[in-house]
Design a protein around this motif. Structure first.
Motif, PDB file in Angstrom:
ATOM      1  N   ASN A  82       0.874  -1.396   0.211  1.00 42.95           N
ATOM      2  CA  ASN A  82      -0.089  -0.064  -0.075  1.00 42.95           C
ATOM      3  C   ASN A  82       0.786   1.192  -0.012  1.00 42.95           C
ATOM      4  N   GLU A  83       2.006   1.338   0.756  1.00 43.89           N
ATOM      5  CA  GLU A  83       2.905   2.327   0.864  1.00 43.89           C
ATOM      6  C   GLU A  83       3.465   2.673  -0.560  1.00 43.89           C
ATOM      7  N   LEU A  84       3.928   1.393  -1.116  1.00 44.93           N
ATOM      8  CA  LEU A  84       4.619   1.440  -2.469  1.00 44.93           C
ATOM      9  C   LEU A  84       3.857   2.108  -3.677  1.00 44.93           C
ATOM     10  N   SER A  85       2.552   1.844  -3.463  1.00 49.67           N
ATOM     11  CA  SER A  85       1.524   1.862  -4.502  1.00 49.67           C
ATOM     12  C   SER A  85       1.033   3.265  -4.502  1.00 49.67           C
ATOM     13  N   ASP A  86       1.528   4.088  -3.596  1.00 49.73           N
ATOM     14  CA  ASP A  86       1.149   5.554  -3.293  1.00 49.73           C
ATOM     15  C   ASP A  86       1.496   6.273  -4.593  1.00 49.73           C
ATOM     16  N   ALA A  97      -2.976  -9.539  -6.650  1.00 50.24           N
ATOM     17  CA  ALA A  97      -3.852  -8.427  -6.822  1.00 50.24           C
ATOM     18  C   ALA A  97      -2.781  -7.329  -6.208  1.00 50.24           C
ATOM     19  N   GLN A  98      -1.884  -7.373  -5.432  1.00 53.78           N
ATOM     20  CA  GLN A  98      -1.176  -6.567  -5.011  1.00 53.78           C
ATOM     21  C   GLN A  98      -0.065  -6.075  -6.228  1.00 53.78           C
ATOM     22  N   ALA A  99       0.225  -7.031  -7.056  1.00 57.23           N
ATOM     23  CA  ALA A  99       1.176  -6.640  -8.137  1.00 57.23           C
ATOM     24  C   ALA A  99       0.331  -5.573  -9.190  1.00 57.23           C
ATOM     25  N   VAL A 100      -0.922  -6.191  -9.534  1.00 56.61           N
ATOM     26  CA  VAL A 100      -1.668  -5.182 -10.250  1.00 56.61           C
ATOM     27  C   VAL A 100      -1.866  -3.912  -9.881  1.00 56.61           C
ATOM     28  N   ARG A 101      -2.143  -3.712  -8.614  1.00 52.97           N
ATOM     29  CA  ARG A 101      -2.475  -2.350  -8.053  1.00 52.97           C
ATOM     30  C   ARG A 101      -0.974  -1.453  -8.290  1.00 52.97           C
ATOM     31  N   LEU A 102       0.066  -2.239  -7.932  1.00 50.25           N
ATOM     32  CA  LEU A 102       1.368  -1.476  -7.954  1.00 50.25           C
ATOM     33  C   LEU A 102       1.623  -1.165  -9.510  1.00 50.25           C
ATOM     34  N   VAL A 103       1.324  -2.205 -10.220  1.00 51.81           N
ATOM     35  CA  VAL A 103       1.670  -1.832 -11.646  1.00 51.81           C
ATOM     36  C   VAL A 103       0.928  -0.556 -12.167  1.00 51.81           C
ATOM     37  N   GLU A 104      -0.536  -0.478 -11.718  1.00 53.39           N
ATOM     38  CA  GLU A 104      -1.312   0.407 -12.326  1.00 53.39           C
ATOM     39  C   GLU A 104      -0.855   1.854 -11.672  1.00 53.39           C
ATOM     40  N   ALA A 139      10.956  -4.524 -17.673  1.00 53.57           N
ATOM     41  CA  ALA A 139      11.188  -5.753 -18.045  1.00 53.57           C
ATOM     42  C   ALA A 139      10.753  -6.798 -17.001  1.00 53.57           C
ATOM     43  N   LYS A 140      10.585  -6.243 -15.604  1.00 50.53           N
ATOM     44  CA  LYS A 140      10.134  -7.140 -14.488  1.00 50.53           C
ATOM     45  C   LYS A 140       8.594  -7.287 -14.628  1.00 50.53           C
ATOM     46  N   ILE A 141       7.974  -6.065 -15.143  1.00 47.97           N
ATOM     47  CA  ILE A 141       6.570  -6.297 -15.165  1.00 47.97           C
ATOM     48  C   ILE A 141       6.078  -7.261 -16.408  1.00 47.97           C
ATOM     49  N   CYS A 142       6.868  -6.972 -17.564  1.00 50.82           N
ATOM     50  CA  CYS A 142       6.899  -8.068 -18.572  1.00 50.82           C
ATOM     51  C   CYS A 142       6.830  -9.487 -18.391  1.00 50.82           C
ATOM     52  N   ARG A 143       7.814  -9.893 -17.341  1.00 48.44           N
ATOM     53  CA  ARG A 143       8.209 -11.230 -16.757  1.00 48.44           C
ATOM     54  C   ARG A 143       6.813 -11.740 -15.969  1.00 48.44           C
ATOM     55  N   ARG A 144       6.381 -10.570 -15.270  1.00 46.62           N
ATOM     56  CA  ARG A 144       5.296 -11.142 -14.352  1.00 46.62           C
ATOM     57  C   ARG A 144       3.745 -11.299 -15.209  1.00 46.62           C
TER      58      ARG A 144
END
Length: 306
Positions: A121-125, A152-159, A192-197
């Motif tokens: 939550n902090e990192l997705s601010d 769900a956490q990864a999607v929120r961070l990428v968004e 690159a990390k996003i594309c691997r996930r």
């Protein structure tokens, strides 16, 4: 420290009494690591509690951060959770500091699910994410978060990061131009990390949200001989097919273009090469010793004893 508990107790007590000073010394941090390698005993438990109490202070020090990382690796779950809890609410600040960023990566790996949710939550601010992406240390914490987060956490961070990846704003704090965050060293590693996930992720709006954030490759990737005219999700732009070459080769070239980013590349301009080692050992020459197999992500072996 090879003596029995009864005879070695004076060492543990002396170190615990001045743990802040000892842990922040280039030789003292190694002594503490050897103390933590000893068998469990009341004196060792007391030393660990003292380190945990001072963990927030020590993790920001050039040598103290190695002590905190060692606690996260070799001590009990109770002690690990105490360290992880101590940084809640301070993740973004600690992530952009040279030494504490290493500890934050380790905390992301070792924390409980509840604490990890607070970290993400902090990192997705939206107010802080751009700074983390641009920072030479913070971008590694973001990459680690992408690796350990739930779907769900990864999607929120990428968004949260996506607007900055698509932005073409020029004149960033580090002087990068022509493409904003996406064209910085940290931005390329994160992409690159996003594309691997998420293999189908793209910045062009191709596909539904479910398709973009699917963790399996798109259907037409496997049956491209039936979809010669279907657009391929793109991250860095369209790669034209060479004249007279079959469509299969075009797909291979696009794949190389899309994944031609080494997330573990050493960034010499920001001196990343000298601070991703997780533990400090004085060695024979009294310098940091790096293994060529450790990479750049804060994963490494313990020093091989004294």
């Amino acid at each position: 420290l090879k003596l029995g508990h009864k005879h070695a107790k004076f060492v543990f007590d002396a170190v615990a009494e001045s743990v802040s000073d000892v842990a922040r010394h280039r030789h003292g941090c190694c002594v503490i690591q050897r103390c933590l390698d000893s068998a469990p005993c009341p004196a060792r438990a007391h030393l660990v509690r003292r380190i945990v109490d001072k963990s927030l202070e020590l993790m920001q020090d050039a040598y103290g951060n190695y002590v905190v990382q060692y606690v996260l690796d070799v001590c009990s779950d109770e002690d690990v959770h105490a360290v992880c809890e101590s940084v809640v609410g301070k993740v973004s600040l600690l992530a952009i500091q040279k030494f504490s960023s290493n500890v934050m990566e380790k905390c992301l790996e070792r924390c409980t699910d509840r604490v990890k949710e607070q970290y993400l939550n902090e990192l997705s601010d939206p107010e802080r994410i751009r700074e983390l992406m641009m920072d030479p240390f913070g971008n590694y914490v973001v990459q680690r978060a992408l690796s350990v987060a739930t779907h769900a956490q990864a999607v929120r961070l990428v968004e949260a990061m996506r607007p900055h990846l698509t932005s073409t704003q020029s004149g960033t704090p580090n002087g990068h131009r022509n493409g904003g965050v996406r064209n910085t060293a940290g931005g390329r590693r994160i992409m690159a990390k996003i594309c691997r996930r998420f293999p189908n992720f793209n910045l062009n709006g191709v596909g539904t949200r479910e398709e973009i954030y699917s963790q399996s490759k798109a259907h037409h990737r496997h049956h491209h001989h039936h979809h010669h005219t279907s657009p391929v999700p793109q991250s860095y732009g369209h790669v034209p097919s060479p004249q007279g070459q079959p469509h299969m080769q075009h797909q291979q070239l696009h794949h190389q273009q899309r994944y031609n980013v080494n997330p573990n590349a050493v960034n010499m301009n920001t001196h990343q090469f000298d601070q991703r080692q997780p533990y400090f050992d004085i060695g024979d020459a009294g310098y940091f010793q790096h293994s060529p197999h450790m990479g750049n992500m804060g994963n490494g072996a313990y020093p091989s004893g004294f």
